[in-house]
Design a protein around this motif. Structure first.
Motif, PDB file in Angstrom:
ATOM      1  N   PHE A 228     -11.118   7.409   4.878  1.00 57.75           N
ATOM      2  CA  PHE A 228     -10.338   8.506   5.324  1.00 57.75           C
ATOM      3  C   PHE A 228     -11.303   8.739   6.938  1.00 57.75           C
ATOM      4  O   PHE A 228     -10.800   9.539   8.029  1.00 57.75           O
ATOM      5  CB  PHE A 228      -9.105   9.541   5.184  1.00 57.75           C
ATOM      6  N   ARG A 229     -12.285   7.902   6.701  1.00 49.45           N
ATOM      7  CA  ARG A 229     -13.237   8.056   8.420  1.00 49.45           C
ATOM      8  C   ARG A 229     -12.263   7.631   9.265  1.00 49.45           C
ATOM      9  O   ARG A 229     -11.662   7.211   9.610  1.00 49.45           O
ATOM     10  CB  ARG A 229     -14.227   7.262   7.835  1.00 49.45           C
ATOM     11  N   GLU A 230     -12.714   8.557  10.407  1.00 47.50           N
ATOM     12  CA  GLU A 230     -12.302   8.441  11.451  1.00 47.50           C
ATOM     13  C   GLU A 230     -12.013   6.870  12.022  1.00 47.50           C
ATOM     14  O   GLU A 230     -12.948   6.091  11.424  1.00 47.50           O
ATOM     15  CB  GLU A 230     -12.846   9.421  12.605  1.00 47.50           C
ATOM     16  N   GLY A 231     -10.987   6.688  12.542  1.00 45.24           N
ATOM     17  CA  GLY A 231     -10.908   5.237  12.995  1.00 45.24           C
ATOM     18  C   GLY A 231     -10.082   4.213  12.678  1.00 45.24           C
ATOM     19  O   GLY A 231     -10.027   2.996  12.804  1.00 45.24           O
ATOM     20  N   ALA A 232     -10.100   4.806  10.909  1.00 46.18           N
ATOM     21  CA  ALA A 232     -10.170   3.753   9.759  1.00 46.18           C
ATOM     22  C   ALA A 232      -8.348   3.248  10.193  1.00 46.18           C
ATOM     23  O   ALA A 232      -7.442   3.936  10.418  1.00 46.18           O
ATOM     24  CB  ALA A 232     -10.094   3.919   8.277  1.00 46.18           C
ATOM     25  N   PRO A 233      -7.913   2.278   9.959  1.00 46.14           N
ATOM     26  CA  PRO A 233      -6.490   2.141  10.276  1.00 46.14           C
ATOM     27  C   PRO A 233      -5.817   2.161   9.114  1.00 46.14           C
ATOM     28  O   PRO A 233      -6.620   2.355   7.608  1.00 46.14           O
ATOM     29  CB  PRO A 233      -7.028   0.321  10.242  1.00 46.14           C
ATOM     30  N   LEU A 234      -4.994   2.150   9.293  1.00 44.72           N
ATOM     31  CA  LEU A 234      -3.789   2.686   7.713  1.00 44.72           C
ATOM     32  C   LEU A 234      -3.536   1.180   6.979  1.00 44.72           C
ATOM     33  O   LEU A 234      -2.653   1.061   7.558  1.00 44.72           O
ATOM     34  CB  LEU A 234      -3.084   3.476   8.243  1.00 44.72           C
ATOM     35  N   ASP A 235      -4.205   0.525   6.116  1.00 48.34           N
ATOM     36  CA  ASP A 235      -4.206  -0.976   5.573  1.00 48.34           C
ATOM     37  C   ASP A 235      -3.801  -0.767   4.485  1.00 48.34           C
ATOM     38  O   ASP A 235      -2.206  -0.301   3.402  1.00 48.34           O
ATOM     39  CB  ASP A 235      -4.614  -1.786   5.892  1.00 48.34           C
ATOM     40  N   MET A 236      -4.840   0.012   3.617  1.00 46.02           N
ATOM     41  CA  MET A 236      -4.826  -0.099   1.776  1.00 46.02           C
ATOM     42  C   MET A 236      -4.102  -1.405   1.232  1.00 46.02           C
ATOM     43  O   MET A 236      -3.726  -1.244  -0.274  1.00 46.02           O
ATOM     44  CB  MET A 236      -4.599   1.177   1.490  1.00 46.02           C
ATOM     45  N   ARG A 237      -4.218  -2.439   2.095  1.00 42.99           N
ATOM     46  CA  ARG A 237      -3.447  -3.561   0.738  1.00 42.99           C
ATOM     47  C   ARG A 237      -4.779  -3.892   0.084  1.00 42.99           C
ATOM     48  O   ARG A 237      -6.093  -4.907   0.351  1.00 42.99           O
ATOM     49  CB  ARG A 237      -2.643  -4.561   1.667  1.00 42.99           C
ATOM     50  N   MET A 238      -4.167  -4.102  -1.386  1.00 45.02           N
ATOM     51  CA  MET A 238      -5.453  -5.042  -2.411  1.00 45.02           C
ATOM     52  C   MET A 238      -5.561  -6.317  -1.976  1.00 45.02           C
ATOM     53  O   MET A 238      -6.140  -7.528  -2.513  1.00 45.02           O
ATOM     54  CB  MET A 238      -5.200  -4.285  -3.931  1.00 45.02           C
ATOM     55  N   GLY A 239      -4.426  -6.668  -1.346  1.00 47.17           N
ATOM     56  CA  GLY A 239      -4.188  -7.929  -2.055  1.00 47.17           C
ATOM     57  C   GLY A 239      -3.298  -8.696  -0.560  1.00 47.17           C
ATOM     58  O   GLY A 239      -1.828  -8.472   0.123  1.00 47.17           O
ATOM     59  N   THR A 240      -2.544  -9.859  -0.537  1.00 49.97           N
ATOM     60  CA  THR A 240      -1.633 -10.462   0.587  1.00 49.97           C
ATOM     61  C   THR A 240      -0.856 -10.363   0.275  1.00 49.97           C
ATOM     62  O   THR A 240       0.677 -10.526   0.203  1.00 49.97           O
ATOM     63  CB  THR A 240      -2.031 -11.936   0.576  1.00 49.97           C
ATOM     64  N   ASP A 241      -0.460  -9.608  -1.310  1.00 50.56           N
ATOM     65  CA  ASP A 241       1.066  -9.644  -2.457  1.00 50.56           C
ATOM     66  C   ASP A 241       1.764  -8.637  -1.440  1.00 50.56           C
ATOM     67  O   ASP A 241       2.624  -8.234  -2.233  1.00 50.56           O
ATOM     68  CB  ASP A 241       0.708  -9.291  -3.536  1.00 50.56           C
ATOM     69  N   ALA A 242       0.926  -7.822  -1.265  1.00 48.03           N
ATOM     70  CA  ALA A 242       2.081  -6.371  -1.067  1.00 48.03           C
ATOM     71  C   ALA A 242       2.413  -6.929  -0.051  1.00 48.03           C
ATOM     72  O   ALA A 242       2.705  -6.796   1.003  1.00 48.03           O
ATOM     73  CB  ALA A 242       0.671  -5.076  -0.350  1.00 48.03           C
ATOM     74  N   ASP A 243       3.586  -6.041   0.312  1.00 44.27           N
ATOM     75  CA  ASP A 243       5.057  -5.716   1.008  1.00 44.27           C
ATOM     76  C   ASP A 243       4.737  -4.964   2.301  1.00 44.27           C
ATOM     77  O   ASP A 243       4.723  -5.688   2.935  1.00 44.27           O
ATOM     78  CB  ASP A 243       6.263  -5.252   0.535  1.00 44.27           C
ATOM     79  N   LEU A 244       3.579  -4.198   2.635  1.00 45.89           N
ATOM     80  CA  LEU A 244       4.261  -3.438   3.332  1.00 45.89           C
ATOM     81  C   LEU A 244       2.355  -2.828   3.349  1.00 45.89           C
ATOM     82  O   LEU A 244       1.897  -2.325   2.041  1.00 45.89           O
ATOM     83  CB  LEU A 244       4.214  -2.038   3.796  1.00 45.89           C
ATOM     84  N   ASP A 245       1.636  -2.660   4.757  1.00 46.38           N
ATOM     85  CA  ASP A 245       0.500  -1.827   4.413  1.00 46.38           C
ATOM     86  C   ASP A 245       0.903  -0.079   4.204  1.00 46.38           C
ATOM     87  O   ASP A 245       2.017   0.363   4.689  1.00 46.38           O
ATOM     88  CB  ASP A 245      -0.572  -2.445   5.489  1.00 46.38           C
ATOM     89  N   ALA A 246       0.176   0.294   4.505  1.00 46.94           N
ATOM     90  CA  ALA A 246      -0.318   1.958   4.449  1.00 46.94           C
ATOM     91  C   ALA A 246       0.994   2.468   5.784  1.00 46.94           C
ATOM     92  O   ALA A 246       1.759   3.483   5.796  1.00 46.94           O
ATOM     93  CB  ALA A 246      -1.001   2.507   4.375  1.00 46.94           C
ATOM     94  N   ALA A 247       0.329   2.421   7.007  1.00 48.99           N
ATOM     95  CA  ALA A 247       1.188   2.496   8.104  1.00 48.99           C
ATOM     96  C   ALA A 247       2.376   1.908   8.073  1.00 48.99           C
ATOM     97  O   ALA A 247       3.251   2.837   8.594  1.00 48.99           O
ATOM     98  CB  ALA A 247       0.496   1.843   9.595  1.00 48.99           C
ATOM     99  N   GLU A 248       3.134   0.986   7.735  1.00 54.44           N
ATOM    100  CA  GLU A 248       4.360   0.036   8.064  1.00 54.44           C
ATOM    101  C   GLU A 248       4.564   1.709   6.655  1.00 54.44           C
ATOM    102  O   GLU A 248       6.317   1.835   6.525  1.00 54.44           O
ATOM    103  CB  GLU A 248       4.422  -1.099   7.511  1.00 54.44           C
ATOM    104  N   LEU A 249       4.923   1.659   5.483  1.00 58.56           N
ATOM    105  CA  LEU A 249       5.174   2.863   4.329  1.00 58.56           C
ATOM    106  C   LEU A 249       4.943   3.980   5.132  1.00 58.56           C
ATOM    107  O   LEU A 249       6.433   4.649   4.950  1.00 58.56           O
ATOM    108  CB  LEU A 249       3.965   2.987   3.596  1.00 58.56           C
ATOM    109  N   LEU A 250       4.164   4.237   5.443  1.00 56.64           N
ATOM    110  CA  LEU A 250       4.401   6.047   6.129  1.00 56.64           C
ATOM    111  C   LEU A 250       5.373   5.893   7.677  1.00 56.64           C
ATOM    112  O   LEU A 250       5.776   6.925   7.502  1.00 56.64           O
ATOM    113  CB  LEU A 250       3.584   6.332   6.714  1.00 56.64           C
TER     114      LEU A 250
END
Length: 297
Positions: A106-128
């Motif tokens: 949650f550091r300033e400017g960090a992208p909202l991704d959070m995917r541990m691997g390529t098998d995740a359907d959505l990143d955090a931004a897409e989910l939210l």
């Protein structure tokens, strides 16, 4: 919790490290002469661990597989293969968290991704940006134990209608709007963890994996799991309790209709926590809870 894990798996000759990460646990096993299979869903982590453990891999003592521990067959592990010891170290690895581009922080400017691997359907931004209000409220309540989940879900929906969520700042601002200006790192960490769990389907994956991992143990084999979230620990505790019970029939059933014997025994009556010295050197260890179970011979 390396020393505790080493003690629990001391008698193993073959080990399955289901969350290879940087290869720290696997390196310790290999130094003890064990044969190790490491699995990780993160291609970068796998490459880094293979480089670190290259000598062992060349000697045929170590192999690395890309995949999710919740689907070991999909990772290329033969269905008949079993191990004396299995380790599952849940949560985010240090190299993932420290790499700002991965979007776990949650550091300033960090992208909202959070995917541990390529098998995740959505990143955090897409989910939210796409989840509906009811599901978002349920997510925050279940994974973050957030009492103001409904209000926070409404705030996130309201803000994304004005501008889509893209960076950690967007989520931090939404949290502060609901919890107030005094909210800080513990609140951010709790909410971000909840979103990460949803992005990577972590609790559902763990629930699927537990019985499958049990079936991968040799007689007398040990399954050790380090969890960092109350939902994870609850799943592990309940599974170990059920597997250790001699009868799992409903109380009202007059005659036992289940297996009638325990599948094994729980080795940790209570979760083992990191020592004060370890927490002092690694603050992320403060929420770690270790449980272990042994299959009957």
């Amino acid at each position: 919790m390396l020393h505790e894990i080493e003690d629990l798996l001391a008698n193993a000759s073959t080990v399955l490290d289901c969350t290879l990460g940087g290869g720290g646990h696997s390196a310790a096993f290999l130094e003890r002469g064990m044969r190790v299979t490491g699995v990780d869903r993160d291609p970068r982590a796998l490459a880094s661990a293979r480089e670190r453990l290259a000598d062992y891999e060349r000697a045929g003592q170590f192999r690395a597989l890309l995949g999710n521990y919740a689907d070991l067959s999909g990772a290329g592990l033969a269905d008949v293969e079993k191990f004396d010891g299995i380790l599952l170290d849940l949560g985010v690895s240090s190299h993932q968290f420290d790499d700002l581009s991965r979007g776990f922080s949650f550091r300033e400017g960090a992208p909202l991704d959070m995917r541990m691997g390529t098998d995740a359907d959505l990143d955090a931004a897409e989910l939210l940006n796409t989840i509906d209000e009811v599901d978002l409220s349920a997510l925050l309540r279940a994974y973050a134990d957030e009492p103001r989940a409904a209000r926070m879900a409404r705030e996130i929906i309201r803000r994304r209608e004005r501008r889509p969520f893209a960076t950690a700042d967007d989520l931090v601002d939404a949290i502060r709007a609901v919890l107030g200006p005094r909210s800080g790192a513990p609140d951010f960490a709790r909410i971000f963890q909840a979103v990460r769990i949803a992005v990577n389907d972590e609790l559902a994956g763990l629930e699927r994996a537990l019985p499958a991992l049990r079936e991968r143990l040799t007689p007398g084999g040990v399954l050790a799991i380090i969890s960092y979230h109350s939902g994870e620990d609850r799943l592990v505790k309940n599974a170990f309790r059920d597997w250790s019970a001699s009868c799992t029939c409903p109380p009202r059933l007059m005659m036992c209709a289940c297996r009638g014997v325990p599948l094994g025994e729980t080795l940790t009556r209570r979760p083992v926590n990191a020592t004060d010295d370890e927490v002092e050197s690694n603050t992320r260890a403060r929420s770690a809870r270790l449980r272990a179970w042994r299959l009957a011979r």
